[in-house]
Design an enzyme around this catalytic site. Structure first.
Site, PDB file in Angstrom:
ATOM      1  N   ASP A 196     -89.066  29.459 -51.085  1.00  0.00           N
ATOM      2  CA  ASP A 196     -89.561  30.363 -52.169  1.00  0.00           C
ATOM      3  C   ASP A 196     -90.500  29.461 -53.302  1.00  0.00           C
ATOM      4  OD1 ASP A 196     -87.365  28.704 -53.378  1.00  0.00           O
ATOM      5  OD2 ASP A 196     -86.201  30.698 -53.630  1.00  0.00           O
ATOM      6  N   THR A 197     -90.095  27.814 -53.541  1.00  0.00           N
ATOM      7  CA  THR A 197     -90.745  27.207 -54.203  1.00  0.00           C
ATOM      8  C   THR A 197     -91.950  26.992 -53.843  1.00  0.00           C
ATOM      9  OG1 THR A 197     -88.807  26.108 -54.924  1.00  0.00           O
ATOM     10  CG2 THR A 197     -90.659  24.982 -55.165  1.00  0.00           C
ATOM     11  N   SER A 247     -80.481  37.607 -56.483  1.00  0.00           N
ATOM     12  CA  SER A 247     -80.967  39.017 -56.311  1.00  0.00           C
ATOM     13  C   SER A 247     -82.142  38.719 -55.350  1.00  0.00           C
ATOM     14  CB  SER A 247     -81.262  39.896 -57.567  1.00  0.00           C
ATOM     15  OG  SER A 247     -82.445  38.952 -58.115  1.00  0.00           O
ATOM     16  N   GLY A 248     -82.424  39.892 -54.554  1.00  0.00           N
ATOM     17  CA  GLY A 248     -83.597  40.060 -54.072  1.00  0.00           C
ATOM     18  C   GLY A 248     -84.403  41.352 -54.212  1.00  0.00           C
ATOM     19  N   ARG A 249     -85.841  41.396 -53.769  1.00  0.00           N
ATOM     20  CA  ARG A 249     -86.532  42.473 -53.970  1.00  0.00           C
ATOM     21  C   ARG A 249     -87.647  42.498 -52.749  1.00  0.00           C
ATOM     22  NH1 ARG A 249     -88.880  40.218 -58.502  1.00  0.00           N
ATOM     23  NH2 ARG A 249     -89.643  38.518 -57.006  1.00  0.00           N
ATOM     24  N   GLY A 302     -89.389  33.332 -62.761  1.00  0.00           N
ATOM     25  CA  GLY A 302     -88.737  34.114 -63.836  1.00  0.00           C
ATOM     26  C   GLY A 302     -88.533  33.431 -65.294  1.00  0.00           C
ATOM     27  N   ASN A 353     -85.835  18.521 -58.335  1.00  0.00           N
ATOM     28  CA  ASN A 353     -85.082  19.323 -58.895  1.00  0.00           C
ATOM     29  C   ASN A 353     -84.503  19.038 -60.187  1.00  0.00           C
ATOM     30  OD1 ASN A 353     -85.110  19.826 -55.965  1.00  0.00           O
ATOM     31  ND2 ASN A 353     -83.704  21.467 -55.903  1.00  0.00           N
TER      32      ASN A 353
END
Length: 497
Positions: A242-243, A15-17, A413, A301
């Protein structure tokens, strides 16, 4: 004083926001104004990202912004996952719909890379761990299967960079996301001439490198008019990976800490002032991923919450109403240490049936008496395995850097999963601090603020993060310390670690 608002578009694998942020009295105030699915899709048998729909969701987010706040907006920045890219033709149009990193076209590319350049040479240049999802593997697949694409391509931009290009018309690759490609020189912070030459990758694909906080350009005038924004809105590069945006928002103080950016993937790392490339880091396959504002993210990872997400999909076929809180509650009630899996085993990378994959792993390691029909049992095995793998990786990060670790920061999250956070403290044997959950968007927004001269350093950014968020602290449970220590040794033995 005029309010300066920033708008972060945070794209994840599911998902994205769109999140609005503004600094007030040393705190970051945030509001989510748009949420949307991102998932990949199969087109003619290959897994792709519908980049045009991503852009459409950005436009929708901009319209929602102007409907609420009007035409004034200081900046926009986009963060996404790493490694995936799109080719542009000479006229600036997209050559093809971008591939998704889990597409199987990269099968067999690890051998191509080792034969062409030698794994140690590639690692010594890039400092990036070897994974078949890496951009270098994807380039090897293109060269092998569709070499004409390299002749047709005039530019290469990563997913977040493509979206910045759609917004501004400016072509640039932001450093943190470019570093994930395994095509960038970790020390020079520029594209590796040696690797481009050895793999026959055209020089025109060496997009201009920019850094987090750099102003890429301004919003396209036609787009601004279409959505009701003024034409002075800056497009500011956050840490597009994003990390790295999430790591910017780690509320840490001092030294001797490690972090986990917890989501579909989990990145377990320590922050250093430069690349750590040595025999130990090579043998342990640890990455030196670009960080913001001069930092290096020495990380590895771990498969992360992907496994439990895929289990939930299978369970939801029988029980559509089953949610994560109920899954966690079932795991709490389940028997501890009923079985052990390595979450990074290839079986769990892209299985058709994740429950079957867990059953297969248990069977091949002689753990045949585990009830894989019981949701709580399976969920607990997964959560325990993640906690044990966190410890395993942290121990190796310490060995490679010589750094001590006394506290673990969990951001993203996964901070919302108190059971996994407690298991992590138990497995590691030291304090875990969870928060902020919205670390990626927080880092994105504060790097935009940095680019607009509202904050002046990484230290100041982290002061804002601490002032804006409350962290939940998890201490190891002393009464079960012996059980966790023995189970960790079992985990390593069963998983061959």
């Amino acid at each position: 004083m005029e309010t300066k608002r920033h708008l972060a578009f945070d794209f994840g694998a599911e998902s994205g926001r769109a999140i609005v942020g503004e600094l007030k009295d040393g705190k970051l105030e945030m509001e989510e104004i748009h949420r949307f699915p991102t998932q990949s899709m199969f087109i003619y048998g290959s897994l792709r990202w519908n980049i045009y729909r991503f852009y459409e969701e950005i436009v929708t987010g901009l319209r929602k912004y102007t409907a609420k706040y009007g035409s004034a907006l200081e900046s926009i920045g986009v963060d996404t996952w790493g490694v995936d890219y799109g080719f542009l033709k000479k006229d600036g149009s997209l050559l093809e719909i971008p591939y998704q990193y889990r597409d199987d076209r990269t099968n067999g590319t690890a051998e191509i890379i080792d034969k062409a350049a030698g794994n140690r040479e590639v690692y010594d240049i890039t400092g990036i761990q070897f994974m078949t999802i890496n951009t270098l593997n994807q380039m090897a697949a293109v060269k092998r299967d569709t070499p004409e694409r390299l002749e047709e391509a005039h530019d290469m931009l990563f997913i977040g960079d493509l979206l910045h290009y759609f917004l501004s018309g400016e072509k640039a690759a932001e450093f943190t996301v470019a570093s994930t490609s395994q095509m960038l020189d970790a020390f020079k912070k520029e594209w590796s001439h040696e690797l481009f030459e050895q793999f026959g990758i055209p020089d025109q694909l060496k997009s201009k490198i920019v850094f987090a906080g750099d102003v890429i350009g301004t919003i396209d005038p036609k787009l601004a008019k279409e959505v009701g924004l003024n034409g002075t809105v800056k497009i500011v590069a956050p840490a597009v990976h994003d990390t790295a945006s999430a790591a910017t928002a780690i509320p840490a103080e001092g030294e001797n800490w490690a972090y986990i950016s917890s989501g579909t993937w989990c990145m377990v790392g320590v922050e250093t002032n430069g690349p750590v490339i040595n025999d130990a880091s090579y043998e342990m396959n640890i990455s030196n991923s670009g960080g913001s504002l001069g930092k290096n993210l020495f990380l590895k990872n771990v498969m992360g919450l992907w496994i439990i997400q895929q289990c939930k999909k299978a369970w939801n076929k029988k029980d559509p109403g089953l949610g994560y809180p109920e899954i966690v509650e079932k795991a709490v009630r389940a028997k501890p240490f009923a079985g052990f899996i390595d979450p990074d085993d290839d079986l769990f990378f892209a299985p058709q049936d994740n429950i079957a994959a867990i059953r297969e792993y248990l069977d091949k390691t002689g753990q045949t008496d585990v009830d894989t029909e019981d949701i709580g049992t399976v969920a607990r095995i997964v959560y325990e395995a993640l906690a044990f793998k966190y410890r395993y990786v942290v121990d190796r990060l310490k060995a490679a850097t010589g750094q001590q670790v006394e506290v673990l920061h969990i951001i993203g999250g996964g901070t919302k999963n108190a059971l996994l956070n407690q298991f992590s403290a138990n497995a590691l044997g030291f304090q875990v601090k969870a928060g902020p959950a919205e670390a990626t968007a927080t880092g994105n927004l504060l790097l935009q603020a940095y680019g607009c001269n509202e904050v002046n350093s990484l230290q100041e950014i982290r002061e804002v993060v601490r002032a804006s968020n409350e962290m939940e602290v998890f201490e190891p449970e002393n009464e079960t310390a012996g059980e966790w220590a023995r189970a960790y040794e079992q985990f390593k033995a069963v998983c061959g670690l």
